[in-house]
Design an enzyme around this catalytic site. Structure first.
Site, PDB file in Angstrom:
ATOM      1  N   HIS A  62       0.824  -1.201   0.000  1.00  0.00           N
ATOM      2  CA  HIS A  62       0.000   0.000   0.000  1.00  0.00           C
ATOM      3  C   HIS A  62       0.863   1.259   0.000  1.00  0.00           C
ATOM      4  O   HIS A  62       1.945   1.273   0.575  1.00  0.00           O
ATOM      5  CB  HIS A  62      -0.909   0.007   1.236  1.00  0.00           C
ATOM      6  CG  HIS A  62      -1.832  -1.157   1.295  1.00  0.00           C
ATOM      7  ND1 HIS A  62      -2.293  -1.692   2.482  1.00  0.00           N
ATOM      8  CD2 HIS A  62      -2.386  -1.915   0.302  1.00  0.00           C
ATOM      9  CE1 HIS A  62      -3.094  -2.716   2.230  1.00  0.00           C
ATOM     10  NE2 HIS A  62      -3.161  -2.883   0.913  1.00  0.00           N
ATOM     11  N   LYS A  72       4.536   6.117   7.862  1.00  0.00           N
ATOM     12  CA  LYS A  72       4.053   5.122   8.834  1.00  0.00           C
ATOM     13  C   LYS A  72       5.164   4.745   9.809  1.00  0.00           C
ATOM     14  O   LYS A  72       6.330   4.624   9.419  1.00  0.00           O
ATOM     15  CB  LYS A  72       3.584   3.852   8.109  1.00  0.00           C
ATOM     16  CG  LYS A  72       2.392   4.050   7.213  1.00  0.00           C
ATOM     17  CD  LYS A  72       1.986   2.753   6.529  1.00  0.00           C
ATOM     18  CE  LYS A  72       0.793   2.962   5.608  1.00  0.00           C
ATOM     19  NZ  LYS A  72       0.402   1.718   4.921  1.00  0.00           N
ATOM     20  N   TYR A 132       0.175   0.944  14.056  1.00  0.00           N
ATOM     21  CA  TYR A 132       0.990   1.889  13.313  1.00  0.00           C
ATOM     22  C   TYR A 132       0.433   3.300  13.414  1.00  0.00           C
ATOM     23  O   TYR A 132      -0.773   3.521  13.367  1.00  0.00           O
ATOM     24  CB  TYR A 132       1.250   1.465  11.872  1.00  0.00           C
ATOM     25  CG  TYR A 132       0.133   0.854  11.082  1.00  0.00           C
ATOM     26  CD1 TYR A 132      -0.476   1.552  10.046  1.00  0.00           C
ATOM     27  CD2 TYR A 132      -0.294  -0.445  11.333  1.00  0.00           C
ATOM     28  CE1 TYR A 132      -1.470   0.980   9.288  1.00  0.00           C
ATOM     29  CE2 TYR A 132      -1.299  -1.020  10.585  1.00  0.00           C
ATOM     30  CZ  TYR A 132      -1.895  -0.305   9.563  1.00  0.00           C
ATOM     31  OH  TYR A 132      -2.894  -0.875   8.827  1.00  0.00           O
ATOM     32  N   ASP A 169      -6.384  -6.186  -2.674  1.00  0.00           N
ATOM     33  CA  ASP A 169      -4.974  -6.473  -2.931  1.00  0.00           C
ATOM     34  C   ASP A 169      -4.804  -7.483  -4.056  1.00  0.00           C
ATOM     35  O   ASP A 169      -3.854  -7.400  -4.842  1.00  0.00           O
ATOM     36  CB  ASP A 169      -4.291  -6.969  -1.649  1.00  0.00           C
ATOM     37  CG  ASP A 169      -4.107  -5.859  -0.626  1.00  0.00           C
ATOM     38  OD1 ASP A 169      -4.178  -4.676  -1.011  1.00  0.00           O
ATOM     39  OD2 ASP A 169      -3.907  -6.172   0.562  1.00  0.00           O
TER      40      ASP A 169
END
Length: 200
Positions: A62, A72, A132, A169
């Protein structure tokens, strides 16, 4: 806490120091000053995410469009995951290069990736938790993916795991297709964004 840059520039692994006794364990899993010293700018915290994954769950690759992109800071407080960073910045000297880090709750580490980089992970144990911190909130119109099984990327997924991917995905383009479709951030955009953050 020790920090070092990965093979993908603007991505780092942080080796954390757990402190334990008969009561349990304590770990400083995020230090703004350590990260800012390495990157030249801090992580603007806009959102905190948490996922729990069965063994074999594979999420990614991603990335978000720049600006603003989405940096991130990734930590695994329970279980074990293989975390992968991919350089998807068109024009980067390391375009298409990846690096991976084992995030294991028993030997705690964290991974930081700057805006414009691709991110994926696979769970290596049932009920693996990944927490995250991200620099921008969820924006579906600006978030895209590259297929994690793209043979040209040749990501280091373990051979002994049966993978489970989301429909999104599974339908993601290869890196080459994403480039042809104009979906990828450019190194020029990312460099301008990093400069903006350093001078803010």
């Amino acid at each position: 806490m020790q920090i070092r840059e990965l093979a993908v520039p603007d991505a780092y692994v942080l080796d954390l120091v757990p402190h334990g006794d008969a009561r349990g364990r304590f770990t400083e899993w995020y230090r703004a000053d350590v990260l800012a010293e390495a990157t030249g700018f801090g992580l603007t915290l806009a959102q905190a995410n948490h996922s729990v994954s069965a063994r074999g769950a594979l999420r990614g690759v991603h990335f978000a469009l720049v600006p603003p992109g989405q940096a991130k800071y990734v930590y695994c407080p329970a279980g074990k995951v293989l975390d992968v960073v991919v350089d998807v910045r068109v024009g980067s000297p390391t375009f298409g290069v990846h690096d991976s880090v084992l995030l294991d709750s028993e030997q705690p580490r964290a991974v930081y990736l700057a805006e414009g980089l691709g991110h994926a992970f696979v769970s290596l144990a049932d009920a693996s938790s990944v927490t995250y911190l991200v620099s921008s909130g969820y924006s579906p119109g600006r978030e895209f993916g590259v297929h994690p099984m793209d043979p040209d990327l040749d990501l280091p997924w373990p051979a002994d795991v049966e993978f489970e991917l989301s429909a999104k995905d599974l339908a993601a383009p290869t890196l080459a297709q994403a480039r042809e479709q104009g979906l990828l951030p450019t190194m020029e955009q990312c460099t301008a964004r990093y400069t903006e953050l350093r001078t803010a």
